[in-house]
Design a protein around this motif. Structure first.
Motif, PDB file in Angstrom:
ATOM      1  N   SER A   1      -4.919  -2.696   2.730  1.00  0.00           N
ATOM      2  CA  SER A   1      -2.637  -3.190   3.291  1.00  0.00           C
ATOM      3  C   SER A   1      -2.952  -4.128   3.484  1.00  0.00           C
ATOM      4  CB  SER A   1      -3.231  -1.398   4.386  1.00  0.00           C
ATOM      5  OG  SER A   1      -1.412  -1.954   4.608  1.00  0.00           O
TER       6      SER A   1
ATOM      7  N   SER B   1       2.668  -1.078  10.876  1.00  0.00           N
ATOM      8  CA  SER B   1       1.795  -0.429  10.239  1.00  0.00           C
ATOM      9  C   SER B   1       0.966   0.574  11.097  1.00  0.00           C
ATOM     10  CB  SER B   1       0.087  -1.214  10.050  1.00  0.00           C
ATOM     11  OG  SER B   1      -0.391  -1.276   8.838  1.00  0.00           O
TER      12      SER B   1
ATOM     13  N   TRP C   1       1.112  -0.962   0.152  1.00  0.00           N
ATOM     14  CA  TRP C   1       0.541  -0.508   0.321  1.00  0.00           C
ATOM     15  C   TRP C   1       1.178   1.145   0.238  1.00  0.00           C
ATOM     16  CZ3 TRP C   1      -3.864   2.517  -1.251  1.00  0.00           C
ATOM     17  CH2 TRP C   1      -4.574   3.349  -0.312  1.00  0.00           C
TER      18      TRP C   1
ATOM     19  N   GLY D   1      -0.302   3.079   5.924  1.00  0.00           N
ATOM     20  CA  GLY D   1      -1.116   1.984   5.947  1.00  0.00           C
ATOM     21  C   GLY D   1      -2.503   2.855   7.338  1.00  0.00           C
TER      22      GLY D   1
ATOM     23  N   ASP E   1       4.906  -0.512   6.759  1.00  0.00           N
ATOM     24  CA  ASP E   1       3.883   0.273   6.195  1.00  0.00           C
ATOM     25  C   ASP E   1       3.519   1.886   6.505  1.00  0.00           C
ATOM     26  OD1 ASP E   1       1.023   0.106   5.021  1.00  0.00           O
ATOM     27  OD2 ASP E   1      -0.430  -0.551   6.947  1.00  0.00           O
TER      28      ASP E   1
END
Lengths: 350, 350
Positions: B220, B246, B146, B208, B205
């Motif tokens: 994600s 994340s 993502w 995210g 991430d």
């Protein structure tokens, strides 16, 4: 007027349609706003000229069937009235001519008298109320003590507000002194806005979500609760619903709901259903569409509006809004489409 | 080496002291990093020259008794290898010469061959392992699908990544096609890093947390899980612990823990104790001191380190780290003080 769907929703009473307003609805995405802003000469001049602040406050209402107006102003009017010298430059953001970092500097700060030192705000509230002709309720607002203290200490925006956090960690007593005088100022300012005619009040705790949990409770939440308590004891404000929006602080919804506020603002990183389960029927909820959705297609805007309404469910107590302010690059027609979709999708008989 | 306290903690085994490493420990806060960076000519050249990447990877280890090294590289090496043309300018951030937005552009993307198209990274991993002499384990890393897709679509950083979100909302199939090829690329890249000698792997991430819950799961989380699954089926990577970070997605810890990763990275807006209660003994936790604490006094740094250790409690499975990268304005001595404090405060007999 107390029967308007926006105020009913804040009291968790049934409504014919879910009320909707949009954070920064009077803002740069509107060409008429940019024209007035250019005439004012500066952002601060726009805030400080009641006629112009009134004009831009009303602009989005002339375009869209929004369910509330929000006073056009800035969260940093209080530190400016304390003598810090606010300027706001486009693409740079707010800046103070003077910072406040030491015990001595903090000791010199007084609580501004709203009707004297922030008269331009009170005049704007009165003028807007007059010009609104009770069409929709008017929301007054202020920044949270923690958020204002962040700017007062740093002197400008920051991604981390490390200086403010360092002061809180190194000399908590001094930080609490600063937050105390700011909290008293915010409470007096909001009470004066209520006396001048604001029919709902909102506190923007823009940087509360930057704090670790213990620090959030000590340095942000505590002062939000003080303000809520103070307003409940104020003649003009005690029946005016208070909305708290602590951005990025979804870990603390229960505690925020316990402050005595009427409603919580929510960003889009939590579903309204999950939030409602956590806070129960203590407060109404305001939010929480991702502003980025306004860059998607008409179909996506409608289906995301529908999803947000469904997330909240068929209970009373929802005010539709974005989860953050509308951005300058949004096509105004997209917002019109959203407002219409919310009304159409939420129509019900009461 | 598999008995090093960092790898033991990731396996939730008892350790003599809580291991500590710091996100961006090889970075601009170190004068020796700035000197090597200047010699390299550009940030991208620094990443692409294995000898220099190795040099800066080792710099913080020469100063502080850190418990892990992390490959010096960038999360955007994969899109660069796909032909997007990465440049990184100081204070501006990363930028791609070409963006990827349409179905046709996405169809042209292939999975880079790590040992050919990203050979400089694999060479850096091998060189660093050689130069480390098994003193501490080496962490390899990649960006999440993502997060990489956000940059590939926008072509640069953004506060909202509205274009990426709009594509996901308007044409989910095309977005999934993009995320699919990126996820396969990330899995191959991480597996190759493991084969080249990386002893732990981490996926950042970074964006995210900008997604609403449903979109986080679809765009994600799903791809993080695919990567974890893919690595578990890879000969070189299957026994290498995978850490998922994340940022801002604390609402999804349980789901992240279910991906099959070994550990979760955590920012500082949640207490480690609360996180541990939610994920149980499925994963180790890495984090989570607010980087801003490094601007406070020595006493505050020590007491905040103590608080983080106490939040996690006397259980196995904690890797101490900041909740985000160390910032360029930190005095390196403060970091030394933190590392020593973590080791001293967590010493125990096993």
């Amino acid at each position: 007027m107390s029967d308007h769907r926006f105020l009913r929703a804040l009291r968790r009473q049934p409504v014919d349609r879910t009320p909707v307003w949009i954070m920064r609805q009077a803002g740069r995405y509107l060409p008429e706003y940019r024209a007035t802003r250019a005439r004012a000469g500066s952002f601060v001049a726009l805030c400080k000229t009641p006629e112009l602040a009134c004009e831009v406050t009303l602009q989005p209402l002339a375009r869209f069937p929004l369910d509330a107006a929000i006073l056009f102003s800035d969260i940093l009017t209080i530190p400016d009235a304390m003598g810090l010298g606010l300027s706001v430059e486009e693409k740079v953001g707010p800046r103070f001519a003077r910072t406040v970092r030491t015990r001595a500097e903090i000791a010199k700060l007084g609580v501004p008298d709203p009707e004297a030192d922030l008269r331009y705000v009170m005049d704007a509230v009165r003028l807007i109320r007059r010009e609104l002709h009770d069409k929709v309720p008017l929301i007054g607002f202020a920044g949270s003590p923690w958020t204002l203290a962040c700017y007062m200490i740093e002197g400008e925006g920051s991604s981390s507000f490390a200086k403010a956090k360092a002061l809180a960690l190194d000399d908590a007593a001094t930080m609490h002194r600063l937050l105390g005088v700011v909290a008293r100022s915010v409470a007096a300012y909001l009470a004066a806005q209520a006396a001048a005619g604001a029919q709902a009040l909102m506190v923007f705790d823009t940087w509360g979500g930057l704090l670790a949990p213990d620090m959030f409770r000590d340095f942000s939440l505590r002062y939000l609760a003080q303000i809520a308590q103070s307003l409940q004891g104020d003649k003009a404000a005690k029946n005016i619903p208070l909305i708290l929006f602590s951005k990025g602080a979804n870990a603390h919804l229960e505690a925020l709901a316990d402050t005595g506020c009427a409603a919580l603002g929510l960003d889009w990183t939590i579903s309204l259903g999950a939030a409602r389960t956590r806070v129960g029927d203590r407060v109404a909820l305001q939010g929480n569409l991702d502003p980025a959705v306004l860059h998607a297609s008409s179909d996506a805007i409608r289906s995301e509006a529908k999803r947000v309404l469904a997330d909240f469910g068929p209970h009373p107590g929802h005010v539709f809004n974005l989860g953050h302010g509308i951005t300058p690059d949004v096509d105004p027609e997209r917002l019109g489409l959203l407002v219409d979709a919310v009304h159409a999708l939420s129509a019900r008989s009461i």
